[in-house]
Design an enzyme around this catalytic site. Sequence first.
Site, short mmCIF file in Angstrom:
data_model
loop_
_atom_site.label_atom_id
_atom_site.label_comp_id
_atom_site.label_asym_id
_atom_site.label_seq_id
_atom_site.Cartn_x
_atom_site.Cartn_y
_atom_site.Cartn_z
N HIS A 204 0.85 -1.20 0.00
CA HIS A 204 0.00 0.00 0.00
C HIS A 204 0.88 1.24 0.00
O HIS A 204 2.08 1.16 0.28
CB HIS A 204 -0.90 0.02 1.24
N ASP A 206 0.87 5.23 1.80
CA ASP A 206 0.23 5.92 2.93
C ASP A 206 -0.50 7.15 2.40
O ASP A 206 0.06 7.91 1.60
CB ASP A 206 1.27 6.33 3.97
N HIS A 261 4.85 0.11 -0.22
CA HIS A 261 5.63 -0.72 0.70
C HIS A 261 4.76 -1.83 1.29
O HIS A 261 3.53 -1.78 1.19
CB HIS A 261 6.26 0.14 1.81
N ARG A 271 8.49 -8.71 15.11
CA ARG A 271 8.83 -7.36 14.64
C ARG A 271 7.87 -6.39 15.33
O ARG A 271 6.65 -6.62 15.36
CB ARG A 271 8.67 -7.29 13.12
#
Length: 328
Positions: A204, A206, A261, A271
Amino acid sequence: MVVLSQHEHFPYLRNCIGTNNNLLYGGIPLIDLSQPDSKQLIVKACEDFGFFKVINHGVPMDFIRTLESEAVKFFSLPLSEKEKAGPPNPFGYGNKKIGRHGDMGWVEYLLLTTNSEFINSERFKSVFGEDPQKLRFALDDYILAVKKMACEILELMAEGLKIQPRNVLSKLLMDEQSDSVFRLNHYPPCPEVEGGNVIGFGEHTDPQIISVLRSNNTSGLQISLRDDSWISVPPDQDSFFINVGDSLQVMTNSRFQSVKHRVLANGLQSRVSMIYFGGPPLCEKIAPLPCLMKGEESLYKEFTWFEYKKSAFNSRLSDNRLGHFEKI
Ligand code: GA4
């Protein structure tokens, strides 16, 4: 896909390749905010990648570590406890479901507004149990420091673009009505990774102006290059990664492009990432900055951030959200 190795011992020496004066760290532009040429390098990185890594950022490591440890504490709670803080409509705890239209990822998260009104509200207190104080203070400290750095970057960007006043972009984040969002993501180790790539957070861009990401030392983040290939971003827990958002793409009439990204799940390690999404006030018109146009036509129809946000939040993650707003 190119997977870039991460060198443990002398990362700067081994990973820095100079091209056109732009230092690359594992294929990613590296900007040292303490250097006088950072403004030109920021502009170049935004044109070529829509993405860069920042060092000498001035955000106290103590704020980063405290927020990370509070986030880990929260994500370690039993699911039934965390779910008391959900669902994320629009703010709160979410697990695997992303957005409203069926996107799923190997991720759990907390989505928050950045204004202290929410962080200090009764809802926040009820959600975060007996002693929400530590998380609240950690969020306040971290968000304030990261917002300051984001504004400094936007001011250097304006100088690099030779546009005035230098706060033409940063004032949108400084505005009391700025519609910014904060996200804490936890990607647990994924047992199914063996068989291939498992999506932690699907591809996607931002929607906002600028996003500031910090993660622990676990890999997973990938960005898409202009030729549509994906590269892995070597993690660095002491640095920040900056994304150009859709709104900045429009404000520069596509001179900068928002970066696509995604995050892939890791088979072994957790993570944890924390992202500040700097957005303008809802009523702000998003349009190319006249001082950047030099006789060019705008590539976009005029719209407010409210209109874009409404449309964006009704889309799927991988949709081309700006498509509806382009002039034909
Ligand atoms: C991507 C950037 C931010 O994480 C976010 C995301 C939002 C959400 O998680 O609810 C969206 C996504 C993001 C863009 C398209 C829509 C809305 C999920 C989704 C499918 C908080 C944002 O502002 O937009």
